[in-house]
Scaffold this active site. Structure first.
Site: not given
Length: 262
Positions: A45-47, A73
């Site tokens: 979802a995210e880096t 997160h």
């Protein structure tokens, strides 16, 4: 060039729960296109990309498709890495985001990590036929914040049963859609859909709680609340409303430490 990569499950005490985020702690700035390609390769979802900045750190977040203005997160995961693998010697990490300003994460005595984020400001909007068709269930009320819609329902069961049309959701002009209701065992529950960002359903979304916390604090008449995001992986959060700021607390667990070779 070699970069160390940490993958952390955030808003959970154990691996395979919560929301996985990749974290790269850098000693020099990377070209934006390269960060986007790394995030695409990670396919999470995210880096988060973190680099020392004054007495804190500069942070940026990328989904597989776009850079985002705020990610809870992955910020929690970044602080977890700094506290546990970089021998960070104070209980609070100060992050600076070009798009969201100053963000802080504090390590509590019980080991939980607390995000200090700006509150979102929402306003009620008229019934939106396209939005309701995409979600597939008529809400009680619809609100719009800085980037997301918030749809309010009566029960946790309704939230659990929602099965959106992701093709239609992708056509909506927003970052994502939050659906929420009172919880059975917590104060409120939610789910978050963001196909526009390459994330059909996000497991646990810290930034969505900058919208949820002010709403539920007013509805429930309380500043401190518990919350659960009802994705398949699930995540548990402690929430505090402070007016212009919110505090979002969670746990985290390391899944892997590896090396990117470019």
């Amino acid at each position: 060039m070699k970069l160390t990569l940490y993958q952390v499950d955030a808003f959970t005490a154990e691996v395979f729960g919560g929301n996985p985020a990749a974290v790269c702690i850098l000693d020099h700035t990377l070209e934006e296109g390269l960060m986007q390609r790394i995030a695409q390769e990670n396919n999470l979802a995210e880096t988060a990309f973190v680099i020392p900045h004054g007495d804190g750190y500069h942070i940026r977040w990328f989904t597989p498709e776009v850079e985002v203005a705020l990610c809870g997160h992955a910020t929690l995961a970044s602080a977890f890495v700094l506290f546990n693998y970089f021998k960070y010697n104070t209980n609070t990490v100060r992050f600076i985001s070009n798009q969201s300003g100053e963000l802080r994460v504090t390590k509590e005595q019980d080991g939980w990590l607390t995000l200090d984020f700006p509150s979102d400001h929402i306003s009620q909007v008229k019934e939106d036929t396209a939005l309701i068709e995409a979600i597939g269930l008529i809400p009680n009320r619809i609100y719009k914040g800085a980037t997301d819609y918030l749809l309010i329902y009566n029960s946790q069961l309704e939230i659990e049963k929602i099965s959106p049309n992701f093709h239609l959701l992708h056509q909506l002009d927003c970052r994502g859609i939050i659906v929420s209701a009172p919880g059975d065992s917590v104060d409120f529950v939610s789910r978050f859909f963001a196909p526009q960002c390459g994330i059909p359903e996000d497991p646990v979304t810290g930034s969505a709680h900058t919208t949820l916390i002010p709403y539920w604090a007013r509805q429930l008449g309380k500043a401190s609340m518990t919350a659960m995001q009802l994705s398949k992986r699930k995540g548990t959060l402690k929430c505090t409303y402070l007016g212009e700021r919110v505090k979002i607390s969670g746990q985290a667990a390391l899944y892997l430490k590896g090396e990117i070779e470019i």
